[in-house]
Design a protein around this motif. Structure first.
Motif, PDB file in Angstrom:
ATOM      1  N   HIS A  56       0.809  -1.221   0.000  1.00 45.19           N
ATOM      2  CA  HIS A  56       0.000   0.000   0.000  1.00 45.19           C
ATOM      3  C   HIS A  56       0.843   1.273   0.000  1.00 45.19           C
ATOM      4  N   LYS A  57       2.042   1.196   0.547  1.00 41.98           N
ATOM      5  CA  LYS A  57       2.872   2.390   0.725  1.00 41.98           C
ATOM      6  C   LYS A  57       3.064   3.216  -0.543  1.00 41.98           C
ATOM      7  N   PRO A  58       3.349   2.583  -1.712  1.00 41.96           N
ATOM      8  CA  PRO A  58       3.603   3.396  -2.916  1.00 41.96           C
ATOM      9  C   PRO A  58       2.416   4.260  -3.357  1.00 41.96           C
ATOM     10  N   VAL A  59       1.195   3.869  -2.984  1.00 49.08           N
ATOM     11  CA  VAL A  59       0.023   4.620  -3.450  1.00 49.08           C
ATOM     12  C   VAL A  59      -0.681   5.360  -2.316  1.00 49.08           C
ATOM     13  N   CYS A  60      -0.078   5.327  -1.113  1.00 41.97           N
ATOM     14  CA  CYS A  60      -0.709   5.958   0.049  1.00 41.97           C
ATOM     15  C   CYS A  60      -0.230   7.393   0.191  1.00 41.97           C
ATOM     16  N   HIS A  61      -1.129   8.323  -0.078  1.00 36.94           N
ATOM     17  CA  HIS A  61      -0.794   9.727   0.111  1.00 36.94           C
ATOM     18  C   HIS A  61      -2.064  10.553   0.098  1.00 36.94           C
ATOM     19  N   SER A  62      -2.009  11.678   0.772  1.00 36.36           N
ATOM     20  CA  SER A  62      -3.116  12.628   0.727  1.00 36.36           C
ATOM     21  C   SER A  62      -3.118  13.293  -0.640  1.00 36.36           C
ATOM     22  N   LYS A  63      -4.294  13.605  -1.152  1.00 31.70           N
ATOM     23  CA  LYS A  63      -4.398  14.150  -2.510  1.00 31.70           C
ATOM     24  C   LYS A  63      -3.955  15.605  -2.603  1.00 31.70           C
ATOM     25  N   GLY A  64      -4.043  16.362  -1.501  1.00 32.47           N
ATOM     26  CA  GLY A  64      -3.580  17.747  -1.523  1.00 32.47           C
ATOM     27  C   GLY A  64      -4.684  18.751  -1.787  1.00 32.47           C
ATOM     28  N   LEU A  65      -4.331  20.036  -1.576  1.00 34.97           N
ATOM     29  CA  LEU A  65      -5.317  21.112  -1.666  1.00 34.97           C
ATOM     30  C   LEU A  65      -5.846  21.286  -3.079  1.00 34.97           C
ATOM     31  N   THR A 165       3.462   8.616 -15.396  1.00 35.06           N
ATOM     32  CA  THR A 165       4.656   7.851 -15.028  1.00 35.06           C
ATOM     33  C   THR A 165       4.693   7.527 -13.539  1.00 35.06           C
ATOM     34  N   ALA A 166       4.407   8.512 -12.693  1.00 33.59           N
ATOM     35  CA  ALA A 166       4.497   8.303 -11.245  1.00 33.59           C
ATOM     36  C   ALA A 166       3.506   7.243 -10.774  1.00 33.59           C
ATOM     37  N   SER A 167       2.250   7.341 -11.249  1.00 36.07           N
ATOM     38  CA  SER A 167       1.237   6.372 -10.839  1.00 36.07           C
ATOM     39  C   SER A 167       1.586   4.979 -11.335  1.00 36.07           C
ATOM     40  N   TRP A 168       2.047   4.886 -12.583  1.00 36.26           N
ATOM     41  CA  TRP A 168       2.385   3.591 -13.158  1.00 36.26           C
ATOM     42  C   TRP A 168       3.547   2.946 -12.410  1.00 36.26           C
ATOM     43  N   THR A 169       4.572   3.739 -12.119  1.00 37.86           N
ATOM     44  CA  THR A 169       5.743   3.229 -11.418  1.00 37.86           C
ATOM     45  C   THR A 169       5.396   2.783 -10.008  1.00 37.86           C
ATOM     46  N   LEU A 171       2.869   1.382  -8.902  1.00 37.25           N
ATOM     47  CA  LEU A 171       2.126   0.121  -8.861  1.00 37.25           C
ATOM     48  C   LEU A 171       2.902  -1.047  -9.461  1.00 37.25           C
ATOM     49  N   ALA A 172       4.195  -0.864  -9.692  1.00 38.59           N
ATOM     50  CA  ALA A 172       5.005  -1.905 -10.332  1.00 38.59           C
ATOM     51  C   ALA A 172       5.009  -3.195  -9.520  1.00 38.59           C
ATOM     52  N   ALA A 173       5.191  -3.091  -8.200  1.00 38.12           N
ATOM     53  CA  ALA A 173       5.247  -4.293  -7.363  1.00 38.12           C
ATOM     54  C   ALA A 173       3.922  -5.046  -7.397  1.00 38.12           C
ATOM     55  N   TYR A 174       2.804  -4.300  -7.403  1.00 36.91           N
ATOM     56  CA  TYR A 174       1.488  -4.933  -7.449  1.00 36.91           C
ATOM     57  C   TYR A 174       1.286  -5.658  -8.781  1.00 36.91           C
ATOM     58  N   ARG A 175       1.698  -5.036  -9.891  1.00 40.54           N
ATOM     59  CA  ARG A 175       1.574  -5.679 -11.199  1.00 40.54           C
ATOM     60  C   ARG A 175       2.410  -6.954 -11.259  1.00 40.54           C
ATOM     61  N   GLU A 176       3.617  -6.877 -10.721  1.00 42.62           N
ATOM     62  CA  GLU A 176       4.493  -8.047 -10.745  1.00 42.62           C
ATOM     63  C   GLU A 176       3.911  -9.194  -9.926  1.00 42.62           C
ATOM     64  N   GLU A 177       3.336  -8.877  -8.760  1.00 44.56           N
ATOM     65  CA  GLU A 177       2.751  -9.918  -7.919  1.00 44.56           C
ATOM     66  C   GLU A 177       1.532 -10.537  -8.592  1.00 44.56           C
ATOM     67  N   THR A 178       0.679  -9.702  -9.220  1.00 47.98           N
ATOM     68  CA  THR A 178      -0.491 -10.213  -9.919  1.00 47.98           C
ATOM     69  C   THR A 178      -0.077 -11.101 -11.086  1.00 47.98           C
ATOM     70  N   SER A 202      -8.049  15.489 -12.165  1.00 50.01           N
ATOM     71  CA  SER A 202      -6.836  15.201 -12.932  1.00 50.01           C
ATOM     72  C   SER A 202      -6.235  13.835 -12.610  1.00 50.01           C
ATOM     73  N   SER A 203      -6.429  13.328 -11.396  1.00 54.31           N
ATOM     74  CA  SER A 203      -5.824  12.053 -11.028  1.00 54.31           C
ATOM     75  C   SER A 203      -6.632  10.892 -11.606  1.00 54.31           C
ATOM     76  N   CYS A 204      -6.033   9.702 -11.596  1.00 58.52           N
ATOM     77  CA  CYS A 204      -6.703   8.523 -12.128  1.00 58.52           C
ATOM     78  C   CYS A 204      -6.585   7.362 -11.137  1.00 58.52           C
ATOM     79  N   THR A 205      -7.393   6.337 -11.355  1.00 60.68           N
ATOM     80  CA  THR A 205      -7.352   5.113 -10.573  1.00 60.68           C
ATOM     81  C   THR A 205      -7.114   3.944 -11.517  1.00 60.68           C
ATOM     82  N   MET A 206      -6.235   3.018 -11.148  1.00 62.17           N
ATOM     83  CA  MET A 206      -5.913   1.876 -12.008  1.00 62.17           C
ATOM     84  C   MET A 206      -6.297   0.562 -11.342  1.00 62.17           C
ATOM     85  N   GLN A 207      -6.686  -0.401 -12.162  1.00 58.77           N
ATOM     86  CA  GLN A 207      -6.918  -1.766 -11.716  1.00 58.77           C
ATOM     87  C   GLN A 207      -6.303  -2.716 -12.732  1.00 58.77           C
TER      88      GLN A 207
END
Length: 315
Positions: A56-65, A165-169, A171-178, A202-207
């Motif tokens: 979860h750490k790579p995608v855990c962050h507050s979205k900001g103002l 790029t940032a979002s894709w990178t 989630l690399a570990a999750y893609r590899e595990e899947t 502007s942000s996106c969600t990936m599955q």
């Protein structure tokens, strides 16, 4: 049989589950705790939260103002709350979203094969564009109706990676595990990536879902294509028409329509409109009636027959 229709919530199950052990939120005493970093991930215990942290750490962050300002027109005070509602919506409609994406991927393959002599694999990257149905003055409470799908399209993966790029990178570990989970399974082609964008945000969600080589088909190519297109329409109608699809206990392929109701402790849970398609009668749900009529406009097949046929095409 692929896992296209497996691992679904069943009749009466709560909407929310622990992100690690999948324990359902069934009562106020079992209420899941949200991650303090992103407010989206939910856990039943500190142990589960700690166990899930490396993923979860790579995608855990507050979205900001700036993100908060983007969701304000929809009546949200924070982007984190908006993100949790989006996650609930995707969970509520996972059966239809997953199924329609796989079918569109195979429609892409069939269309390409019609124009080429060489073998073509199903598309592995799809974008779904959503719109939020709430406003500053009118907030939608039903978790399955907070958003609607406005467009689906096959797009260029490399172009998306350059843009996100940032979002894709992250989630690399999750893609590899899947990928590791399925790479030795017969027919596994790779991952189907679905990216969700909400208009005005502007942000996106990936599955990511496993993508399988299509099975030999006894139907003529045009019949196969038409069935796939009809079922994509039916799945989209279920999402935008207010009858989320789920499988009943003991069933892994044929879903029935339902609705989300709020029970004890304000816990949202899916309840079926009927338990078997043999119980379906015209007149109880106008949007469902219209969707059934549209799905059957080309063939005299029942909805269960269409679900089974279209699922077999995507194994």
């Amino acid at each position: 049989m692929s896992d296209l229709y497996n691992s679904r919530l069943t009749g009466g199950d709560p909407l929310r589950r622990c992100n690690k052990c999948f324990k359902p939120e069934t009562s106020p005493s079992d209420k899941l705790k949200k991650c303090t970093g992103c407010s989206v991930a939910l856990y039943c215990s500190r142990q589960c939260q700690r166990s899930a942290w490396s993923d979860h750490k790579p995608v855990c962050h507050s979205k900001g103002l700036n993100a908060d300002a983007q969701v304000a027109p929809f009546g949200y005070s924070s982007a984190n709350t908006f993100g949790r509602d989006l996650n609930d919506f995707l969970t509520a409609h996972m059966f239809a979203l997953d199924g329609s994406a796989r079918m569109l991927s195979n429609i892409y393959r069939d269309t390409q094969l019609a124009n080429k002599s060489a073998s073509v694999e199903p598309a592995g990257f799809m974008v779904m564009r959503l719109r939020c149905t709430s406003t500053r003055t009118s907030h939608v409470h039903d978790p399955a109706a907070k958003f609607a799908v406005s467009e689906q399209s096959i797009e260029d993966l490399d172009e998306h990676i350059r843009a996100e790029t940032a979002s894709w990178t992250s989630l690399a570990a999750y893609r590899e595990e899947t990928t590791r989970m399925h790479q030795d399974s017969p027919g596994f082609l790779g991952l189907l990536t679905i990216v969700y964008y909400v208009h005005g945000v502007s942000s996106c969600t990936m599955q990511f879902f496993p993508l399988w080589a299509p099975s030999p088909c006894e139907f003529p190519p045009q019949v196969r294509l038409t069935i796939l297109e009809d079922m994509v329409d039916f799945f989209m109608d279920s999402i935008n028409g207010g009858f989320p699809l789920r499988c009943m206990p003991g069933e892994q392929m044929i879903a029935v329509p339902g609705k989300y109701v709020r029970g004890d402790g304000r816990i949202w849970a899916w309840q079926p409109l009927f338990r078997d398609w043999d119980e379906y009668r015209v007149g109880g749900h106008p949007a469902l009636d219209a969707a059934v009529s549209r799905a059957k406009r080309n063939f005299e097949f029942s909805i269960p027959q269409l679900i089974v046929a279209s699922a077999s095409f995507c194994q």
